[in-house]
Write an enzyme that holds these catalytic residues in place. Structure first.
Site, PDB file in Angstrom:
ATOM      1  N   ALA A  12       4.136  20.428   1.979  1.00 55.51           N
ATOM      2  CA  ALA A  12       5.019  21.080   0.993  1.00 55.51           C
ATOM      3  C   ALA A  12       6.509  20.846   1.253  1.00 55.51           C
ATOM      4  CB  ALA A  12       4.726  22.569   0.941  1.00 55.51           C
ATOM      5  N   ARG A  14       8.100  18.213   0.534  1.00 55.73           N
ATOM      6  CA  ARG A  14       8.696  17.419  -0.553  1.00 55.73           C
ATOM      7  C   ARG A  14       7.634  17.176  -1.642  1.00 55.73           C
ATOM      8  NH1 ARG A  14       8.403  11.666   2.617  1.00 55.73           N
ATOM      9  NH2 ARG A  14       6.365  11.105   1.775  1.00 55.73           N
ATOM     10  N   ASN A  90      -2.666  20.066  -0.253  1.00 52.57           N
ATOM     11  CA  ASN A  90      -1.879  19.051  -0.953  1.00 52.57           C
ATOM     12  C   ASN A  90      -1.503  17.860  -0.075  1.00 52.57           C
ATOM     13  OD1 ASN A  90       0.330  18.173  -3.080  1.00 52.57           O
ATOM     14  ND2 ASN A  90       1.409  18.430  -1.122  1.00 52.57           N
ATOM     15  N   SER A 142      -7.228  13.117  -7.142  1.00 47.09           N
ATOM     16  CA  SER A 142      -6.441  12.084  -7.824  1.00 47.09           C
ATOM     17  C   SER A 142      -7.345  11.419  -8.853  1.00 47.09           C
ATOM     18  CB  SER A 142      -5.987  11.032  -6.811  1.00 47.09           C
ATOM     19  OG  SER A 142      -5.544   9.873  -7.486  1.00 47.09           O
ATOM     20  N   TYR A 155      -8.333   5.447  -0.210  1.00 52.80           N
ATOM     21  CA  TYR A 155      -7.775   6.580  -0.956  1.00 52.80           C
ATOM     22  C   TYR A 155      -8.763   7.087  -2.013  1.00 52.80           C
ATOM     23  CZ  TYR A 155      -4.137   9.237  -3.477  1.00 52.80           C
ATOM     24  OH  TYR A 155      -3.390  10.222  -4.088  1.00 52.80           O
ATOM     25  N   ALA A 157     -11.969   6.792  -2.026  1.00 50.87           N
ATOM     26  CA  ALA A 157     -13.095   7.451  -1.334  1.00 50.87           C
ATOM     27  C   ALA A 157     -12.685   8.843  -0.866  1.00 50.87           C
ATOM     28  CB  ALA A 157     -13.550   6.604  -0.150  1.00 50.87           C
ATOM     29  N   LYS A 159     -10.372  10.825  -2.103  1.00 50.37           N
ATOM     30  CA  LYS A 159     -10.133  11.758  -3.214  1.00 50.37           C
ATOM     31  C   LYS A 159     -11.434  12.076  -3.965  1.00 50.37           C
ATOM     32  CE  LYS A 159      -5.708  12.374  -2.616  1.00 50.37           C
ATOM     33  NZ  LYS A 159      -5.192  13.705  -2.232  1.00 50.37           N
ATOM     34  N   ILE A 188       2.594  10.280 -10.748  1.00 49.46           N
ATOM     35  CA  ILE A 188       3.622  11.312 -10.637  1.00 49.46           C
ATOM     36  C   ILE A 188       4.787  10.735  -9.813  1.00 49.46           C
ATOM     37  CG2 ILE A 188       4.109  13.702  -9.909  1.00 49.46           C
ATOM     38  CD1 ILE A 188       1.758  13.524 -11.933  1.00 49.46           C
TER      39      ILE A 188
HETATM   40  P1  NDP Z   1       4.495  12.783  -0.792  1.00 49.35           P
HETATM   41  O1  NDP Z   1       4.241  11.643   0.106  1.00 49.35           O
HETATM   42  O2  NDP Z   1       5.767  12.847  -1.556  1.00 49.35           O
HETATM   43  O3  NDP Z   1       4.367  14.159   0.005  1.00 49.35           O
HETATM   44  C1  NDP Z   1       3.272  14.418   0.835  1.00 49.35           C
HETATM   45  C2  NDP Z   1       3.718  15.324   1.960  1.00 49.35           C
HETATM   46  O4  NDP Z   1       2.561  15.560   2.794  1.00 49.35           O
HETATM   47  C3  NDP Z   1       4.787  14.657   2.847  1.00 49.35           C
HETATM   48  O5  NDP Z   1       5.783  15.597   3.190  1.00 49.35           O
HETATM   49  C4  NDP Z   1       3.961  14.250   4.067  1.00 49.35           C
HETATM   50  O6  NDP Z   1       4.698  14.144   5.268  1.00 49.35           O
HETATM   51  C5  NDP Z   1       2.940  15.376   4.145  1.00 49.35           C
HETATM   52  N1  NDP Z   1       1.816  15.007   4.991  1.00 49.35           N
HETATM   53  C6  NDP Z   1       1.207  13.800   5.050  1.00 49.35           C
HETATM   54  N2  NDP Z   1       0.256  13.817   5.979  1.00 49.35           N
HETATM   55  C7  NDP Z   1       0.252  15.070   6.527  1.00 49.35           C
HETATM   56  C8  NDP Z   1      -0.484  15.687   7.558  1.00 49.35           C
HETATM   57  N3  NDP Z   1      -1.427  15.020   8.243  1.00 49.35           N
HETATM   58  N4  NDP Z   1      -0.221  16.974   7.867  1.00 49.35           N
HETATM   59  C9  NDP Z   1       0.735  17.661   7.199  1.00 49.35           C
HETATM   60  N5  NDP Z   1       1.494  17.117   6.231  1.00 49.35           N
HETATM   61  C10 NDP Z   1       1.256  15.830   5.892  1.00 49.35           C
HETATM   62  O7  NDP Z   1       3.218  12.833  -1.777  1.00 49.35           O
HETATM   63  P2  NDP Z   1       3.042  13.466  -3.239  1.00 49.35           P
HETATM   64  O8  NDP Z   1       3.836  14.709  -3.358  1.00 49.35           O
HETATM   65  O9  NDP Z   1       3.185  12.385  -4.226  1.00 49.35           O
HETATM   66  O10 NDP Z   1       1.478  13.816  -3.190  1.00 49.35           O
HETATM   67  C11 NDP Z   1       0.965  15.109  -2.926  1.00 49.35           C
HETATM   68  C12 NDP Z   1      -0.547  15.090  -3.108  1.00 49.35           C
HETATM   69  O11 NDP Z   1      -0.857  14.687  -4.445  1.00 49.35           O
HETATM   70  C13 NDP Z   1      -1.271  14.100  -2.203  1.00 49.35           C
HETATM   71  O12 NDP Z   1      -2.489  14.642  -1.793  1.00 49.35           O
HETATM   72  C14 NDP Z   1      -1.500  12.911  -3.092  1.00 49.35           C
HETATM   73  O13 NDP Z   1      -2.583  12.138  -2.672  1.00 49.35           O
HETATM   74  C15 NDP Z   1      -1.752  13.593  -4.411  1.00 49.35           C
HETATM   75  N6  NDP Z   1      -1.522  12.723  -5.552  1.00 49.35           N
HETATM   76  C16 NDP Z   1      -0.267  12.207  -5.816  1.00 49.35           C
HETATM   77  C17 NDP Z   1      -0.065  11.364  -6.889  1.00 49.35           C
HETATM   78  C18 NDP Z   1       1.263  10.787  -7.242  1.00 49.35           C
HETATM   79  O14 NDP Z   1       1.333  10.019  -8.226  1.00 49.35           O
HETATM   80  N7  NDP Z   1       2.345  11.107  -6.540  1.00 49.35           N
HETATM   81  C19 NDP Z   1      -1.194  10.978  -7.766  1.00 49.35           C
HETATM   82  C20 NDP Z   1      -2.455  11.563  -7.399  1.00 49.35           C
HETATM   83  C21 NDP Z   1      -2.595  12.402  -6.335  1.00 49.35           C
HETATM   84  P3  NDP Z   1       5.133  12.653   5.794  1.00 49.35           P
HETATM   85  O15 NDP Z   1       6.182  12.166   4.879  1.00 49.35           O
HETATM   86  O16 NDP Z   1       5.619  12.907   7.165  1.00 49.35           O
HETATM   87  O17 NDP Z   1       3.898  11.807   5.741  1.00 49.35           O
END
Ligand code: NDP
Length: 244
Positions: A12, A14, A90, A142, A155, A157, A159, A188
């Site tokens: 959360a 970003r 998320n 997703s 990815y 698999a 999701k 998004i």
């Molecule tokens: P972002 O990469 O912008 O944000 C994801 C956040 O999750 C980052 O702050 C990241 O930190 C954190 N994170 C990653 N791995 C871990 C972990 N192991 N433990 C704790 N935090 C973690 O992604 P989005 O906001 O775009 O995506 C959010 C969700 O929505 C995801 O599950 C994504 O798969 C899903 N989604 C997004 C789509 C899109 O078009 N954007 C489309 C479909 C699904 P860090 O930067 O350090 O990795």
């Protein structure tokens, strides 16, 4: 809408997760912002929601792939903010590659974060939800997990796995008034998609624009609120019609 509820949102700091945390805080929830790589950004989200909405909020550094750490963090949130009512799984990553060139590490890390991370946090919240006979679990899947996307075997698999997990949890916990649903976003605009060719996607999107994190947050708010009390095991696309 969520007054006096406590929401845990992973990833959360970003993007979509931050938008969901802000939307829930705006609607009265106290929020636990969980992330591991972006502590500074996470703390900015916390400061913003406290200042704007006067709710309780805190940042917790946690890698959702770490089973024990997830349990620890849920217990800390319970002591410091309140018993969780809402969990939003998320946190997610991509490591795109074609099947022939995808490494084992690329496959395992995506499954580990997206699917196992969802299991870890759900497991850590389950006992509390079952005890209080209520809870809302919202998992970020997703459209890639619904249709499959070339270059994303890991990815897609993970999701698709999230969808299976969502439905199984919905069946297991339904009798205890716990709802578990999945959101399937399309394209998004976030850090995750910044290097993808947006125009290619937009041409195929009936609504002719990329989605915003707020588009997804609106659905998360609905699924967290009593407006969705009779909806469970559902997968809802937020994709402007892309995967229709
Ligand atoms: P972002 O990469 O912008 O944000 C994801 C956040 O999750 C980052 O702050 C990241 O930190 C954190 N994170 C990653 N791995 C871990 C972990 N192991 N433990 C704790 N935090 C973690 O992604 P989005 O906001 O775009 O995506 C959010 C969700 O929505 C995801 O599950 C994504 O798969 C899903 N989604 C997004 C789509 C899109 O078009 N954007 C489309 C479909 C699904 P860090 O930067 O350090 O990795």
């Amino acid at each position: 809408m969520l007054k006096e509820k406590t929401a845990i949102i992973t990833g959360a700091a970003r993007g979509i997760g931050a938008a969901i945390a802000k939307k829930m805080a705006q609607n009265g929830a106290n929020v636990a912002i969980i992330d591991y790589g972006n502590e500074e950004l996470g703390k900015i989200v916390v400061a913003e929601v406290i200042e704007k909405y006067g709710i309780k909020a805190a940042f917790y550094k946690c890698d959702v792939t770490d089973f024990e750490k997830c349990k620890e963090v849920v217990s800390l949130v319970t002591d410091e903010i309140g018993k969780p009512d809402i969990l939003v799984n998320n946190a997610g990553i991509t490591r795109d590659n074609l099947m022939l060139t995808m490494s084992e590490e690329e496959f395992d890390s995506v499954i580990g974060t997206n699917l196992k991370g969802t299991y870890n946090m759900t497991k850590a919240c389950s006992r509390g939800f079952l005890r209080q006979k209520k809870g809302k679990i919202i998992n970020l899947s997703s459209i890639s997990g619904m249709t499959g996307l070339a270059g994303q075997t890991n990815y897609s698999a993970s999701k698709a796995g999230v969808i299976g997990l969502t439905k199984a949890v919905a069946k297991e916990f339904g009798g205890k008034n716990i709802c578990c649903n999945a959101i399937a976003p399309g394209f998004i605009t976030t850090e995750m998609t910044k290097d993808l060719p947006a125009e290619d996607f937009i041409n195929s999107i009936p609504l002719k624009r990329a989605g915003t994190p707020d588009d997804v947050a609106k659905l998360a708010l609905f699924l967290a609120s009593e407006l969705s009390d009779y909806i469970t095991g559902e997968v809802i696309r937020v994709d402007g019609g892309l995967a229709m």
